[in-house]
Design an enzyme around this catalytic site. Structure first.
Site, short mmCIF file in Angstrom:
data_model
loop_
_atom_site.label_atom_id
_atom_site.label_comp_id
_atom_site.label_asym_id
_atom_site.label_seq_id
_atom_site.Cartn_x
_atom_site.Cartn_y
_atom_site.Cartn_z
N GLU A 197 1.17 0.79 -2.69
CA GLU A 197 2.11 1.21 -3.50
C GLU A 197 3.36 0.55 -3.20
O GLU A 197 4.69 1.02 -3.29
CB GLU A 197 2.57 2.49 -3.69
CG GLU A 197 1.23 3.49 -4.09
CD GLU A 197 1.58 5.37 -4.15
OE1 GLU A 197 2.69 5.45 -3.63
OE2 GLU A 197 0.84 5.78 -4.84
N GLU A 249 -6.09 6.49 -5.23
CA GLU A 249 -5.29 7.87 -5.68
C GLU A 249 -5.38 8.21 -7.26
O GLU A 249 -4.71 6.99 -7.90
CB GLU A 249 -4.15 7.91 -5.09
CG GLU A 249 -3.87 7.80 -3.64
CD GLU A 249 -2.34 7.90 -3.13
OE1 GLU A 249 -1.59 8.49 -3.77
OE2 GLU A 249 -2.12 7.22 -2.31
#
Length: 356
Positions: A163, A288
């Site tokens: 991320e 995720e």
């Protein structure tokens, strides 16, 4: 015998010889050393089919808890293939020697996917991506690779700098050359450790948005094994979330559908990442993904949203997207929101129907 008859017989004999030769050639094919006079046609790359017929391999995040992962698999009625985990990362020692996680998963058959920090979070440490690009931190990642081999996790997948497109992470890049150079240093260093050649690296931005171009920081095909995307049911688009007061079932569904369009069709949404991965001949991963109840914070999550589960299943199940593995984020993050399926019964039933 006349000359014309001899010529006729020779012609017939020549036809027979050619036919026999063609038959033998068709059966045996050219030898490896034969020069056919042209380059062979390139063969299309093939992707091996999953081990079972239920599509992409399934994973889960349940903290560092083999018992909770087993319980999730028991509820699903199937084995969990992948486990998502994160090492503590306040110091270089915690990054290089995540002994709690290594020991926890050592005796289990799950394939481990680790979130791997590019920099420690201790603000007292003077560190930078630029120094990493010069190779100054390679020893820490060499130590980590040696640990992974020692603890039988030499096939781990590493979400290096996961991320990175979110500004909250210390490794959020400024200069393109620093991020890419550092990534390549880490990958090269870890793969050079004996026994660690099977480590794989997941280049893993967070989904969505229309402004931040994460592709500028792609390290190159030789240094990436998966294009990973983290996807949650959140949206700031108009007429999505939060739900207005007295929003009935039809109102909620209409907003959930608009939120999905934002998730899928935004400039850097799921559709974009599927196409980006295909252009680079890489499988997609979803390390995720999940629902998100944000009623205690800003309300920009869909909460119990079976429509999101349905659409995610369709994306995962579509061979065009080439999803190699996917992992539900089954966790309550407290003040930051709740992702637990058990807290969202309608979605839980749809998840079990599609993934169980």
């Amino acid at each position: 015998m006349s000359r014309s008859r001899v010529v006729s017989l020779l012609a017939v004999l020549l036809v027979v010889i050619v036919a026999v030769a063609a038959t033998v050639y068709g059966l045996l094919g050219p030898s490896d050393s034969e020069n056919t006079g042209s380059e062979p046609e390139p063969q299309a790359a093939t992707t091996a089919a999953p081990a079972d017929d239920r599509g992409a391999r399934i994973g889960v995040f349940r903290s560092t808890s083999p018992e909770e992962v087993q319980a999730f698999g028991d509820w699903l009625g199937r084995d969990v293939d992948y486990v998502i985990d994160f090492s503590r990362r306040s110091s270089w020692d915690e990054i290089a020697n995540p002994y709690d996680q290594l020991r926890a998963w050592q005796e289990h058959d799950y394939r481990i996917v680790y979130g791997l920090a590019m920099l420690p979070e201790d603000k007292n440490l003077k560190v930078s991506l630029a120094a990493g690009a010069e190779g100054k931190y390679n020893r820490h990642y060499r130590q980590l690779a040696e640990n992974l081999v020692e603890y039988g996790q030499e096939d781990a997948i590493l979400r290096l700098g996961w991320e990175f497109n979110l500004g909250t992470w210390r490794w959020h890049p400024g200069e393109r050359e620093d991020f890419i150079g550092y990534w390549r240093q880490v990958v090269t260093t870890m793969r050079s450790v004996p026994g660690a050649e099977g480590l794989e690296f997941d280049w893993n931005p967070s989904n969505g948005g229309n402004r931040y171009d994460s592709t500028r920081f792609y390290p190159g095909d030789g240094f990436v094994d998966y294009v990973g995307v983290d996807v949650y049911d959140i949206s700031w688009a108009k007429k999505t979330y939060p739900y207005p007061a007295e929003c009935d079932a039809d109102c909620r569904l209409a907003r959930q559908k608009r939120a999905w369009q934002d998730t899928y069709n935004s400039k850097y949404g799921l559709k974009f990442w599927s196409q980006f991965a295909a252009r680079h001949d890489k499988p997609v991963s979803l390390p995720e993904w999940g629902l998100w109840d944000r009623t205690l914070t800003d309300g920009h999550g869909g909460g119990d949203n079976p429509y999101f589960i349905q659409r995610m299943h369709e994306f995962i199940d579509d061979p065009v997207n080439n999803v190699a593995y996917q992992a539900y984020f089954q966790y309550d993050v407290g003040d930051s929101g709740n992702h637990l399926l058990s807290s969202m019964p309608d979605s839980q039933a749809v998840f079990l129907e599609h993934f169980g």
